[in-house]
Enzyme design. Structure first.
Site, mmCIF file in Angstrom:
data_model
loop_
_atom_site.group_PDB
_atom_site.id
_atom_site.type_symbol
_atom_site.label_atom_id
_atom_site.label_comp_id
_atom_site.label_asym_id
_atom_site.label_seq_id
_atom_site.Cartn_x
_atom_site.Cartn_y
_atom_site.Cartn_z
ATOM 1 N N HIS A 82 0.838 -1.190 0.000
ATOM 2 C CA HIS A 82 0.000 0.000 0.000
ATOM 3 C C HIS A 82 0.872 1.239 0.000
ATOM 4 O O HIS A 82 1.887 1.301 0.694
ATOM 5 C CB HIS A 82 -0.917 0.033 1.222
ATOM 6 C CG HIS A 82 -1.904 1.158 1.173
ATOM 7 N ND1 HIS A 82 -3.110 1.063 0.525
ATOM 8 C CD2 HIS A 82 -1.845 2.423 1.658
ATOM 9 C CE1 HIS A 82 -3.764 2.204 0.628
ATOM 10 N NE2 HIS A 82 -3.007 3.053 1.307
ATOM 11 N N ASP B 4 -14.533 3.083 7.302
ATOM 12 C CA ASP B 4 -13.472 3.774 6.562
ATOM 13 C C ASP B 4 -13.977 4.295 5.229
ATOM 14 O O ASP B 4 -13.583 5.377 4.791
ATOM 15 C CB ASP B 4 -12.284 2.841 6.334
ATOM 16 C CG ASP B 4 -11.205 3.515 5.506
ATOM 17 O OD1 ASP B 4 -10.644 4.527 5.967
ATOM 18 O OD2 ASP B 4 -10.947 3.062 4.380
ATOM 19 N N ARG C 155 -13.056 12.831 4.319
ATOM 20 C CA ARG C 155 -11.733 13.442 4.493
ATOM 21 C C ARG C 155 -11.252 14.094 3.208
ATOM 22 O O ARG C 155 -10.615 15.147 3.232
ATOM 23 C CB ARG C 155 -10.712 12.382 4.938
ATOM 24 C CG ARG C 155 -10.859 11.931 6.370
ATOM 25 C CD ARG C 155 -10.030 10.680 6.640
ATOM 26 N NE ARG C 155 -8.631 10.875 6.290
ATOM 27 C CZ ARG C 155 -7.866 9.920 5.736
ATOM 28 N NH1 ARG C 155 -8.376 8.725 5.452
ATOM 29 N NH2 ARG C 155 -6.615 10.169 5.459
ATOM 30 N N SER D 228 -7.056 4.509 8.539
ATOM 31 C CA SER D 228 -7.718 4.223 7.266
ATOM 32 C C SER D 228 -7.016 3.080 6.541
ATOM 33 O O SER D 228 -7.654 2.110 6.110
ATOM 34 C CB SER D 228 -7.718 5.479 6.390
ATOM 35 O OG SER D 228 -8.227 5.201 5.105
ATOM 36 N N LYS E 242 -8.306 -1.267 6.469
ATOM 37 C CA LYS E 242 -8.553 -1.988 5.214
ATOM 38 C C LYS E 242 -7.598 -3.167 5.063
ATOM 39 O O LYS E 242 -7.989 -4.264 4.675
ATOM 40 C CB LYS E 242 -8.392 -1.051 4.010
ATOM 41 C CG LYS E 242 -9.484 -0.039 3.816
ATOM 42 C CD LYS E 242 -9.408 0.614 2.453
ATOM 43 C CE LYS E 242 -8.196 1.494 2.261
ATOM 44 N NZ LYS E 242 -8.347 2.822 2.871
#
Length: 451
Positions: free
Chosen positions: A93, A172, A179, A194, A198
């Site tokens: 990520h 989220d 956001r 966040s 996930k």
């Protein structure tokens, strides 16, 4: 009936949670659960959660609050279990950058190397592009598929890239969209919660984090990036996962192309063994860490070699092709990228002087891309996959007076008129080349924040 009402205790009011955080107080698990779960159920309005998000951005969170928020968001939905699949489950990520399309390379590349990559990604945030928006630039590609189909594709080819379903971290999903349009993206604590809610829901064994720092990142300074990296590594380890964070440079866009369809085109270039050297180098480095965490390689050097071989042999591209097919995408764009969405208009940005590119203000490039329609300025905005920017000159490159620096691609003259000066302003030309450039990978954080 809420738990507080059932037990006869005083209900926790959203306004009290907002005030406490505004005044710098530390929220309890119960207060965080009340606010987040109430918002997820639709009982607390956007404007109150927006106020809490801004208070959190300004006042920060403790490690205990961050852990509580992550756990609450994780437990708002289903936690997937892929333990019956024999291969190691490893994901990657990025915290978000400009021109950062590495996920589209890494998921098929790692799967071609024997890992299972259950990648749950997000849409663009602020000035940064989103993996889901890039994937949807491929006509027909479906990112909103049910968990059962997600599992079936993973079993079949080893990788699948989707967005959050109704079952996965729904808290989220709502907070993420809010956001994006309330100026509260940059908080390291909100980013940690966040991302990790996930990623921990994916059922992975290991996770490689690409934490961006520099002008095009949410974390502008390296110490901010280090704090975020340490928060995420600590959170992942607490949940029994193998996690490593690479702090990487985002002082200029990655690669040459910014914009959803343009970036898919550049991904295909990389998977064919071509493309920009900085993008290829970063993909090889991240893939090497994925292979090390997943037990495919004994070290980073071997991992880089495996990744390079998978690209050069075409196996990475073939895995990408399989993923596109199983997720409903138009396979013809892989062999004919010109079939990707194309903007109707284009304008060149010319250098105002002879010299060298001393700097590129990455965030400004990203904002220009959003203005063109490649991102969202409001929560309800749709994304135009065809628009974007192609950069011909990067930091350190020589340039002549009147030589093209970039081309912007647009479908709206008014949007182009707003974006063009931003792209022009983002380039700084100097008489002499810059003395030095930061390395692509600045630091690696493993374990309890150690190198």
């Amino acid at each position: 009936m809420s738990a507080a009402q059932a037990s006869g205790s005083t209900p926790i009011r959203a306004i009290d949670v907002i005030r406490k955080k505004r005044d710098g107080g530390e929220l309890t698990l119960a207060e965080i659960e009340s606010l987040v779960n109430g918002y997820t159920r639709g009982e607390i309005p956007d404007y109150q959660v927006s106020a809490w998000l801004m208070a959190t951005l300004l006042k920060g969170m403790t490690r205990a609050e961050t852990a509580a928020l992550t756990d609450t968001m994780l437990r708002s939905g289903e936690v997937l279990d892929f333990s019956d699949l024999a291969a190691r489950k490893v994901d990657k990520h990025s915290t978000g950058g400009v021109g950062d399309k590495t996920s589209l390379v890494l998921a098929p590349l790692a799967a071609a190397g024997g890992l299972i990559v259950p990648m749950i990604s997000g849409r663009g945030l602020g000035h940064t592009g989103g993996t889901l928006d890039k994937l949807e630039a491929i006509p027909g590609f479906k990112v909103g598929i049910p968990v059962a189909q997600f599992r079936k594709i993973l079993e079949t080819i080893g990788c699948c890239m989707i967005g959050q379903t109704a079952e996965i971290a729904p808290a989220d999903r709502k907070l993420y969209a809010l956001r994006d349009v309330t100026g509260t993206v940059e908080s390291p604590f909100l980013i940690c919660a966040s991302i990790m809610s996930k990623k921990l829901a994916e059922g992975v064994d290991g996770l490689v984090l690409d934490v961006k720092t520099g002008s095009g990142a949410f974390m502008k300074h390296e110490e901010q990036a280090e704090l975020l990296a340490e928060l995420m590594v600590e959170t992942g380890e607490r949940m029994g996962k193998r996690v490593v964070a690479l702090i990487t440079d985002m002082d200029q866009p990655i690669g040459h192309k910014v914009g959803n369809a343009l970036e898919v085109d550049e991904v295909l270039e990389i998977l064919r063994g071509n493309g920009p050297s900085d993008l290829r180098q970063l993909c090889l480095e991240l893939a090497a860490w994925m292979f090390q965490l997943g037990g495919v390689s004994d070290g980073l050097a071997e991992g880089r070699k495996i990744a390079a071989q998978l690209i050069d042999s075409g196996r990475g591209l073939e895995k990408f092709r399989e993923m596109v097919e199983l997720q409903g995408g138009d396979l013809s764009v892989i062999d004919h990228p010109a079939k990707l969405p194309r903007a109707s208009g284009s304008q060149e940005i010319l250098s105002p002087a002879k010299g060298y590119v001393a700097a590129i203000e990455s965030e400004t490039i990203g904002i220009a891309g959003v203005i063109l329609g490649g991102g969202r300025e409001r929560k309800e905005d749709s994304v135009d996959p065809s628009v974007g920017i192609v950069l011909y000159k990067k930091v350190g490159d020589a340039v002549g007076h009147g030589e093209p620096l970039a081309t912007l691609y647009y479908n709206s003259e008014s949007r182009a008129a707003r974006a063009r000066p931003l792209i022009e302003q983002s380039y700084r030309i100097s008489e002499a080349p810059p003395a030095s450039r930061r390395p692509l990978v600045l630091r690696v954080i493993q374990g309890s924040g150690g190198n």
